[in-house]
Design a protein around this motif. Structure first.
Motif, mmCIF file in Angstrom:
data_model
loop_
_atom_site.group_PDB
_atom_site.id
_atom_site.type_symbol
_atom_site.label_atom_id
_atom_site.label_comp_id
_atom_site.label_asym_id
_atom_site.label_seq_id
_atom_site.Cartn_x
_atom_site.Cartn_y
_atom_site.Cartn_z
ATOM 1 N N MET B 93 1.176 -1.141 -0.062
ATOM 2 C CA MET B 93 -0.513 -0.158 0.057
ATOM 3 C C MET B 93 0.706 0.906 -0.220
ATOM 4 N N ARG B 94 1.740 1.230 0.422
ATOM 5 C CA ARG B 94 2.787 2.369 0.564
ATOM 6 C C ARG B 94 3.166 3.199 -1.262
ATOM 7 N N SER B 95 3.375 1.789 -2.293
ATOM 8 C CA SER B 95 2.676 1.740 -3.580
ATOM 9 C C SER B 95 1.927 3.305 -3.502
ATOM 10 N N PHE B 96 1.021 3.114 -2.698
ATOM 11 C CA PHE B 96 -0.363 4.360 -3.193
ATOM 12 C C PHE B 96 0.015 5.357 -2.081
ATOM 13 N N LYS B 97 -1.027 6.522 -1.997
ATOM 14 C CA LYS B 97 -0.373 7.673 -1.273
ATOM 15 C C LYS B 97 -2.350 8.480 -0.741
ATOM 16 N N ASN B 98 -1.640 8.090 0.786
ATOM 17 C CA ASN B 98 -2.858 8.521 1.133
ATOM 18 C C ASN B 98 -3.918 9.175 0.916
ATOM 19 N N GLY B 99 -5.016 9.032 0.103
ATOM 20 C CA GLY B 99 -6.529 9.821 -0.597
ATOM 21 C C GLY B 99 -7.108 9.644 -1.635
ATOM 22 N N ASP B 100 -5.720 8.829 -1.903
ATOM 23 C CA ASP B 100 -6.050 8.311 -3.389
ATOM 24 C C ASP B 100 -7.714 7.477 -3.864
ATOM 25 N N THR B 101 -7.897 7.290 -4.552
ATOM 26 C CA THR B 101 -8.764 6.489 -5.480
ATOM 27 C C THR B 101 -8.515 5.394 -6.627
ATOM 28 N N ILE B 102 -8.655 4.666 -6.074
ATOM 29 C CA ILE B 102 -8.229 2.804 -6.963
ATOM 30 C C ILE B 102 -9.087 2.634 -7.183
ATOM 31 N N VAL B 103 -9.066 2.413 -8.470
ATOM 32 C CA VAL B 103 -10.269 1.231 -9.341
ATOM 33 C C VAL B 103 -9.787 -0.065 -9.295
ATOM 34 N N VAL B 104 -10.637 -1.043 -9.056
ATOM 35 C CA VAL B 104 -9.772 -2.351 -9.372
ATOM 36 C C VAL B 104 -11.103 -3.049 -10.077
ATOM 37 N N GLU B 105 -10.954 -3.615 -11.212
ATOM 38 C CA GLU B 105 -11.375 -4.583 -11.296
ATOM 39 C C GLU B 105 -11.204 -5.746 -12.485
ATOM 40 N N PRO B 106 -12.082 -7.007 -12.665
ATOM 41 C CA PRO B 106 -11.596 -8.131 -13.192
ATOM 42 C C PRO B 106 -10.195 -8.126 -14.506
ATOM 43 N N TRP B 107 -9.685 -9.233 -14.363
ATOM 44 C CA TRP B 107 -9.446 -9.131 -15.583
ATOM 45 C C TRP B 107 -10.489 -9.463 -16.589
ATOM 46 N N ARG B 108 -10.375 -8.789 -18.019
ATOM 47 C CA ARG B 108 -11.648 -8.407 -19.040
ATOM 48 C C ARG B 108 -11.701 -8.892 -20.103
ATOM 49 N N SER B 109 -11.854 -10.537 -20.352
ATOM 50 C CA SER B 109 -11.336 -11.723 -21.806
ATOM 51 C C SER B 109 -12.815 -12.496 -21.882
ATOM 52 N N ALA B 110 -13.262 -12.552 -22.537
ATOM 53 C CA ALA B 110 -14.338 -13.501 -23.374
ATOM 54 C C ALA B 110 -13.886 -14.767 -22.962
ATOM 55 N N ALA B 111 -12.434 -15.093 -22.921
ATOM 56 C CA ALA B 111 -12.235 -16.665 -22.552
ATOM 57 C C ALA B 111 -11.734 -16.733 -20.863
ATOM 58 N N PHE B 112 -12.349 -15.342 -20.051
ATOM 59 C CA PHE B 112 -11.906 -15.375 -18.177
ATOM 60 C C PHE B 112 -13.315 -14.546 -18.107
ATOM 61 N N PRO B 113 -14.478 -15.734 -18.336
ATOM 62 C CA PRO B 113 -15.357 -14.995 -17.913
ATOM 63 C C PRO B 113 -15.735 -15.093 -15.961
ATOM 64 N N VAL B 114 -15.712 -14.077 -15.840
ATOM 65 C CA VAL B 114 -16.310 -13.046 -14.207
ATOM 66 C C VAL B 114 -17.152 -14.424 -14.073
ATOM 67 N N ILE B 115 -16.544 -15.042 -12.533
ATOM 68 C CA ILE B 115 -17.174 -15.926 -11.311
ATOM 69 C C ILE B 115 -17.726 -14.867 -10.560
ATOM 70 N N LYS B 116 -17.043 -13.941 -9.752
ATOM 71 C CA LYS B 116 -17.698 -13.649 -8.701
ATOM 72 C C LYS B 116 -17.109 -11.712 -8.441
ATOM 73 N N ASP B 117 -17.393 -11.029 -8.362
ATOM 74 C CA ASP B 117 -16.669 -9.901 -8.658
ATOM 75 C C ASP B 117 -15.379 -9.674 -9.492
ATOM 76 N N LEU B 118 -14.173 -9.403 -8.533
ATOM 77 C CA LEU B 118 -13.571 -10.229 -9.288
ATOM 78 C C LEU B 118 -12.202 -11.355 -9.704
ATOM 79 N N ALA B 119 -13.132 -12.442 -9.519
ATOM 80 C CA ALA B 119 -12.898 -13.388 -9.659
ATOM 81 C C ALA B 119 -13.061 -13.705 -10.689
ATOM 82 N N VAL B 120 -11.926 -14.239 -12.142
ATOM 83 C CA VAL B 120 -12.357 -14.956 -12.845
ATOM 84 C C VAL B 120 -11.464 -16.095 -13.456
ATOM 85 N N ASN B 121 -12.614 -17.075 -14.085
ATOM 86 C CA ASN B 121 -12.246 -18.282 -14.624
ATOM 87 C C ASN B 121 -11.080 -18.490 -15.712
#
Lengths: 222, 251
Positions: B93-121
């Protein structure tokens, strides 16, 4: 076992087609830019017109011209097919994408640059290729140099051509070395040389192409 | 910030399953130690969500020491976050600064369907491996390992390719969601070694065929995969795979 069918199908095979047709089109650019450079001999377009006459009348060049159009069409059609497949491979895009941290903008924009090039090419063919063909059909002599001077009198045409050359520059900058990588020609010692050669080639070819409309528009040549 | 801790705003992709549409939810991550890993920070957020009776954020993780390839978050537009050569579990977390907004997404690929939230198959990778990522071995007693001579250069290159942990960051980073870096690493690793010669030609053809069947995109040599790979796998491997494919196709 003969697997030759896989040579031009599937993701790797389709990429071979892109690389091979790309290199073929690069060879054409060398011929084109060499002939264009004849105007800088400053002989009132005599050498240039002789070159243009040879290119439009030589039977071997006529056959090669068909090959050139075929190569161009295959390059475009294959690019469209691959682009559609690539879009399907990521149906939902990222909300935040940091492409700038891992790759150059022009390597990610080959489709857009190629489309701009195609638009330019249509205008370019209408300006120069079509009048040559019309003269050939009517069996009249066509002065390509006069044709050039007339077309580049208009400032907006010069601007359009410079935009086309800029698209070509960035398309080549990625495409030249990319073709070698696709064909498997990657080597610790030679790849940096190929990259440098690709950069040099892109700069030289595009500078010569750009110099032509500028020189004619501003009457730098007699 | 108090006691050197950080407060962050997280925008996290939430999606119940592969078919349902996902959406971003905003969370506050408070009193986060800069020494925490990114996954530990999510653990803290999840503890609060559970305490509030809410559904915790689903994400993949296993070894948490950068060798298993399970963690897979697309953080602020980059797979495994802003640092090079690390997986999400090694990102602190020291790679970020206090007050930062961090956007977290799953791997996006038709071959990696989302199982749930950030977990992909990522079982598409397993099927590519089943198609050719193996070698023939004789049964019976194991031979002395040193009886097979391997040139040092080849051994080094094979070892570099074998460093691939199959996390899928290459697919995630690629603008075309192409899996060529992964597949080429596996093809290279085995093609460079004497043990991989028996299936050498069939391997490259079958693995590429399976890669295409899974719906991955095509390589346009942007080099994004190499730049984002936590194990520094080189795109030289893609060129080698293309050579292997060319040779196998012409034989």
């Amino acid at each position: 076992m003969a697997q030759y069918k896989s040579l031009f199908s599937g993701s790797v095979g389709q990429k071979f087609t892109m690389g091979l047709t790309g290199l073929f089109l690069i060879l054409f650019l060398i011929v084109h830019v060499s002939l264009n450079s004849l105007i800088f001999l400053n002989d009132g377009g005599a050498s240039f017109n002789a070159g243009a006459h040879f290119m439009s009348h030589n039977p071997l060049i006529r056959v090669l011209e068909i090959g050139l159009f075929a190569g161009l069409i295959i390059h475009i059609v294959q690019a469209l097919r691959l682009t559609l497949k690539n879009k399907k491979a990521r149906p939902l895009d990222y909300a935040v994408n940091g492409g700038k941290f891992n790759s150059t903008w022009y390597s990610r924009s080959m489709g857009i640059l190629g489309s701009l090039l195609l638009l330019f090419l249509i205008i370019h063919l209408a300006n120069f290729w079509l009048p040559t063909k019309q003269a050939l059909i009517k069996n009249t002599e066509h002065n390509t140099y006069t044709n050039l001077k007339q077309v580049f009198e208009k400032g907006y045409i010069v601007a359009l051509y410079l935009l086309g050359v800029a698209s070509l520059f960035y398309h080549l900058l990625h495409g030249f070395q990319s073709a070698f990588q696709t064909l498997g020609l990657n080597h610790k010692r030679y790849t940096p040389l190929i990259r440098k050669a690709g950069f040099g080639f892109s700069v030289l070819v595009c500078a010569l192409f750009a110099a032509m409309p500028i020189a004619l528009h501003f009457n730098i040549l007699d | 910030m108090s006691n050197g801790t950080m407060n962050l705003t997280l925008k996290v992709w939430r999606q119940n399953n592969a078919t349902e549409r996902g959406r971003f939810e905003t969370y506050n991550a408070q009193n986060i130690s800069p020494d925490m890993s990114f996954l530990e920070m999510i653990d803290v957020v999840n503890e609060h969500l559970i305490q509030e009776g809410k559904d915790p954020i689903a994400f993949d993780h296993d070894c948490r020491e950068g060798i298993c390839g399970m963690c897979s978050m697309y953080i602020n537009g980059r797979p495994h976050g802003p640092k090079q050569g690390v997986t999400t579990c090694q990102l602190h977390m020291r790679s970020f600064k206090n007050g930062d907004t961090i956007v977290v997404e799953p791997w996006r690929s038709a071959a990696f369907p989302v199982i749930k939230d950030l977990a992909v198959n990522r079982s598409s990778f397993d099927r590519i491996m089943s198609a050719g990522g193996f070698i023939s071995v004789n049964t019976g007693n194991a031979k002395d390992a040193n009886t097979i001579l391997i040139p040092k250069d080849d051994a080094d290159l094979a070892f570099d390719a074998a460093a691939c942990i199959g996390c899928g960051a290459c697919v995630a980073a690629c603008k075309n969601a192409s899996a060529m870096l992964f597949v080429s690493a596996k093809v290279s690793q085995l093609a460079l070694l004497p043990q991989g010669q028996v299936e050498r030609q069939a391997r490259v053809l079958n693995m590429v065929k399976q890669m295409d069947a899974e719906g991955f995109g095509n390589c346009t040599n942007t080099g994004a995969c190499e730049a984002e790979c936590p194990k520094g796998i080189s795109i030289e491997n893609i060129a080698r795979m293309n050579r292997e494919y060319l040779k196998a196709s012409m034989d």
